[in-house]
Design a protein around this motif. Sequence first.
Motif, mmCIF file in Angstrom:
data_model
loop_
_atom_site.group_PDB
_atom_site.id
_atom_site.type_symbol
_atom_site.label_atom_id
_atom_site.label_comp_id
_atom_site.label_asym_id
_atom_site.label_seq_id
_atom_site.Cartn_x
_atom_site.Cartn_y
_atom_site.Cartn_z
ATOM 1 N N UNK A 119 0.894 -1.159 0.000
ATOM 2 C CA UNK A 119 0.000 0.000 0.000
ATOM 3 C C UNK A 119 0.931 1.206 0.000
ATOM 4 N N UNK A 120 1.058 1.863 -1.150
ATOM 5 C CA UNK A 120 2.032 2.953 -1.267
ATOM 6 C C UNK A 120 1.568 4.230 -0.573
ATOM 7 N N UNK A 121 0.261 4.353 -0.302
ATOM 8 C CA UNK A 121 -0.229 5.512 0.454
ATOM 9 C C UNK A 121 0.238 5.432 1.908
ATOM 10 N N UNK A 122 0.216 4.212 2.448
ATOM 11 C CA UNK A 122 0.576 3.989 3.850
ATOM 12 C C UNK A 122 2.002 3.465 4.011
ATOM 13 N N UNK A 123 2.649 3.115 2.902
ATOM 14 C CA UNK A 123 3.985 2.527 2.904
ATOM 15 C C UNK A 123 4.027 1.268 3.773
ATOM 16 N N UNK A 124 3.046 0.376 3.533
ATOM 17 C CA UNK A 124 2.908 -0.853 4.307
ATOM 18 C C UNK A 124 2.740 -2.026 3.345
ATOM 19 N N UNK A 125 3.471 -3.115 3.597
ATOM 20 C CA UNK A 125 3.311 -4.336 2.822
ATOM 21 C C UNK A 125 2.137 -5.112 3.417
ATOM 22 N N UNK A 126 1.198 -5.542 2.558
ATOM 23 C CA UNK A 126 0.061 -6.322 3.039
ATOM 24 C C UNK A 126 0.573 -7.670 3.547
ATOM 25 N N UNK A 127 0.171 -8.023 4.771
ATOM 26 C CA UNK A 127 0.759 -9.186 5.433
ATOM 27 C C UNK A 127 -0.005 -10.491 5.229
ATOM 28 N N UNK A 128 -1.065 -10.469 4.454
ATOM 29 C CA UNK A 128 -1.817 -11.687 4.202
ATOM 30 C C UNK A 128 -2.976 -11.898 5.158
ATOM 31 N N UNK A 129 -3.059 -11.098 6.185
ATOM 32 C CA UNK A 129 -4.161 -11.232 7.142
ATOM 33 C C UNK A 129 -5.442 -10.663 6.539
ATOM 34 N N UNK A 130 -6.572 -11.065 7.109
ATOM 35 C CA UNK A 130 -7.849 -10.509 6.676
ATOM 36 C C UNK A 130 -7.893 -9.006 6.871
ATOM 37 N N UNK A 131 -7.283 -8.532 7.951
ATOM 38 C CA UNK A 131 -7.282 -7.096 8.245
ATOM 39 C C UNK A 131 -6.502 -6.300 7.198
ATOM 40 N N UNK A 132 -5.511 -6.924 6.568
ATOM 41 C CA UNK A 132 -4.714 -6.197 5.573
ATOM 42 C C UNK A 132 -5.432 -6.093 4.229
ATOM 43 N N UNK A 133 -6.443 -6.946 4.004
ATOM 44 C CA UNK A 133 -7.156 -6.938 2.729
ATOM 45 C C UNK A 133 -6.404 -7.622 1.608
ATOM 46 N N UNK A 134 -5.416 -8.413 1.961
ATOM 47 C CA UNK A 134 -4.556 -9.036 0.960
ATOM 48 C C UNK A 134 -5.345 -9.815 -0.104
ATOM 49 N N UNK A 135 -6.256 -10.694 0.326
ATOM 50 C CA UNK A 135 -6.931 -11.580 -0.632
ATOM 51 C C UNK A 135 -7.733 -10.818 -1.678
ATOM 52 N N UNK A 136 -8.596 -9.901 -1.240
ATOM 53 C CA UNK A 136 -9.413 -9.196 -2.231
ATOM 54 C C UNK A 136 -8.592 -8.176 -3.014
ATOM 55 N N UNK A 137 -7.530 -7.650 -2.426
ATOM 56 C CA UNK A 137 -6.652 -6.736 -3.167
ATOM 57 C C UNK A 137 -5.918 -7.491 -4.263
ATOM 58 N N UNK A 138 -5.436 -8.699 -3.949
ATOM 59 C CA UNK A 138 -4.785 -9.524 -4.966
ATOM 60 C C UNK A 138 -5.765 -9.894 -6.072
ATOM 61 N N UNK A 139 -7.009 -10.221 -5.718
ATOM 62 C CA UNK A 139 -8.005 -10.545 -6.744
ATOM 63 C C UNK A 139 -8.278 -9.358 -7.661
ATOM 64 N N UNK A 140 -8.277 -8.145 -7.110
ATOM 65 C CA UNK A 140 -8.471 -6.962 -7.948
ATOM 66 C C UNK A 140 -7.306 -6.814 -8.924
ATOM 67 N N UNK A 141 -6.092 -7.029 -8.449
ATOM 68 C CA UNK A 141 -4.931 -6.960 -9.341
ATOM 69 C C UNK A 141 -5.014 -8.059 -10.407
ATOM 70 N N UNK A 142 -5.419 -9.276 -10.010
ATOM 71 C CA UNK A 142 -5.556 -10.382 -10.973
ATOM 72 C C UNK A 142 -6.549 -10.031 -12.072
ATOM 73 N N UNK A 143 -7.630 -9.362 -11.713
ATOM 74 C CA UNK A 143 -8.635 -8.984 -12.711
ATOM 75 C C UNK A 143 -8.055 -8.003 -13.727
ATOM 76 N N UNK A 144 -7.152 -7.137 -13.270
ATOM 77 C CA UNK A 144 -6.534 -6.136 -14.131
ATOM 78 C C UNK A 144 -5.345 -6.688 -14.913
ATOM 79 N N UNK A 145 -4.553 -7.513 -14.262
ATOM 80 C CA UNK A 145 -3.278 -7.991 -14.822
ATOM 81 C C UNK A 145 -3.142 -9.505 -14.636
ATOM 82 N N UNK A 146 -4.004 -10.293 -15.268
ATOM 83 C CA UNK A 146 -4.005 -11.732 -15.011
ATOM 84 C C UNK A 146 -2.700 -12.444 -15.356
#
Length: 150
Positions: A119-146
């Motif tokens: 997350x470049x706004x917060x300068x934080x690497x998503x850690x894979x936890x549900x709180x980080x939003x990793x899963x749905x964020x990765x799915x959004x990227x997959x939809x754009x750049x499969x």
Amino acid sequence: MRYFLLLLSALILASPADARTLYYGGRAGMEVTIVKKSGIGTSHASVLTKHTRQNAIGFCRDYVGKVTEDCIAKELKTPLHLEIIADCKSGKFTTFYGANMLFQGRSPAGGATDYLITDTDENVVLDGSGASGYDYTLDQFKALCPNRVK
């Protein structure tokens, strides 16, 4: 065998690149409907969505546990950016929450996640936890750049 092929084709169609909906959050039913895709896999990838009444009903049913007009109205007011974009070459992309992200490829061996996403706004690497939003964020990227995600 025929049943297996039908099941396999359904699973393939359900991949983020071919999905009709995309998750914007980690709770059951937090989905938006895809309206248009353009430039998928390029430096100008875009997915345009809308937050429909059916999406809201799904959230109220699957997460809240009760479908009411109040729940539907409240869900439809969720502040979202309905278009996500990416530069698949650089890995820069946006989320439905308007966050700026950077997909950095495979995580080092033994990492907590398969891929590094910052997350470049917060300068934080998503850690894979549900709180980080990793899963749905990765799915959004997959939809754009499969082609960047295996």
